[in-house]
Design a protein around this motif. Structure first.
Motif, PDB file in Angstrom:
ATOM      1  N   LEU A  62     -63.422  45.379 186.475  1.00  0.00           N
ATOM      2  CA  LEU A  62     -63.439  46.419 185.452  1.00  0.00           C
ATOM      3  C   LEU A  62     -62.031  46.868 185.104  1.00  0.00           C
ATOM      4  O   LEU A  62     -61.218  47.167 185.983  1.00  0.00           O
ATOM      5  N   LYS A  63     -61.757  46.952 183.816  1.00  0.00           N
ATOM      6  CA  LYS A  63     -60.469  47.463 183.327  1.00  0.00           C
ATOM      7  C   LYS A  63     -60.686  48.892 182.844  1.00  0.00           C
ATOM      8  O   LYS A  63     -61.303  49.118 181.804  1.00  0.00           O
ATOM      9  N   LEU A  64     -60.213  49.840 183.629  1.00  0.00           N
ATOM     10  CA  LEU A  64     -60.398  51.254 183.327  1.00  0.00           C
ATOM     11  C   LEU A  64     -59.053  51.918 183.082  1.00  0.00           C
ATOM     12  O   LEU A  64     -58.100  51.708 183.836  1.00  0.00           O
ATOM     13  N   GLN A  65     -58.983  52.723 182.036  1.00  0.00           N
ATOM     14  CA  GLN A  65     -57.734  53.414 181.712  1.00  0.00           C
ATOM     15  C   GLN A  65     -57.512  54.607 182.626  1.00  0.00           C
ATOM     16  O   GLN A  65     -56.388  54.919 182.987  1.00  0.00           O
ATOM     17  N   ASP A  66     -58.591  55.304 182.984  1.00  0.00           N
ATOM     18  CA  ASP A  66     -58.482  56.468 183.868  1.00  0.00           C
ATOM     19  C   ASP A  66     -59.687  56.477 184.799  1.00  0.00           C
ATOM     20  O   ASP A  66     -60.737  57.032 184.476  1.00  0.00           O
TER      21      ASP A  66
END
Length: 264
Positions: free
Chosen positions: A186-190
């Motif tokens: 998963l690519k999560l910004q925050d």
């Protein structure tokens, strides 16, 4: 005079959509408030009733995705457009859109677990301005078991979609593997504010939540949906009781901070 909560009403079948040999979606007439994740008790006189999750909400209608698994659902499958079924509800806690507005959203669903969360997915797919990045990881046993194919085709252009199957024959070119395989990617910004919903078979939910926690998503930002022997729908019969909670009334949707304590 108080309303009898056990009294069903007659609902007309507007449309029947076949997904697989044993899974159909029935679009039923219904006027009233309802949330994704709630459920109706659907009944046929002399055959009994079965709890069915809301899989879609329309203008004066609700979608009920039904799997043919027993006496009641076998008989429901003999009904067609224009026929009617008895229903009562909706019951339980559903998903509240407000809980997921404004931030990143991750939905992990397995098999028929896509049904109760489909309304949330559709809403935020069509209202990107109300959320941040959105990822849907959905898993099925095989390509032949995939539900809501038209929806997945639409969602692919509106979010980060990972559609995977446990196994497939020769010629299949899509993703293969359990949903948990894709959570670490998963690519999560925050990650501290990201929200997650997990719905599916018990083992899949357990390991998916574990993977989400390892990815850094906070316990208080995870929601789960349980289905367990729901009969009366109003917390009276006790069939779905776990500890001091009644799944039909206190759930089926729980914050994970509550759901983690419900050990059957």
């Amino acid at each position: 005079m108080s309303r009898n909560e056990y009294m069903p009403f007659l609902s007309k079948i507007v449309k029947v959509r076949k997904h697989t040999e044993i899974e159909y979606t029935f679009t039923m007439t219904y006027e009233g408030e309802v949330k994704p994740g709630q459920f109706f008790e659907v009944s046929i006189p002399k055959f009994g009733e079965a709890p069915i999750s809301v899989s879609g909400i329309g203008d004066g209608t609700v979608d009920l995705t039904i799997r043919r698994v027993g006496k009641v659902t076998n008989e429901i499958f003999e009904r067609y457009e224009g026929d009617s079924l008895f229903m009562r509800g909706p019951y339980g806690n559903g998903f509240d859109y407000e809980d997921y507005r404004g931030g990143e959203l991750v939905v992990v669903a397995g098999g028929t677990g896509v049904s109760p969360v489909r309304g949330v997915i559709r809403y935020f797919a069509d209202h990107p301005e109300e959320r941040g990045n959105m990822t849907l990881i959905a898993g099925f046993k095989s390509p032949e078991d995939v539900l809501f194919r038209d929806d997945f085709a639409d969602w692919a252009g509106k979010m980060n979609l990972v559609l995977t199957v446990d196994g497939a024959g020769e010629g299949y070119t899509g993703n293969v593997g359990l949903v948990t395989r894709y959570i670490p990617e998963l690519k999560l910004q925050d990650v501290g504010t990201a929200k997650a919903i997990v719905v599916g078979p018990p083992a899949m939910m357990r390991f998916s939540v574990k993977a989400l926690l390892e990815r850094g998503i906070l316990e208080e930002n995870i929601w789960v949906s349980y289905e367990r022997k729901m009969c009366c729908g109003i917390g009276k019969c006790g069939h779905c009781r776990i500890g001091d909670k009644y799944v039909c009334a206190d759930g089926p949707v729980f914050p994970y901070t509550v759901g983690r304590e419900l050990v059957d």
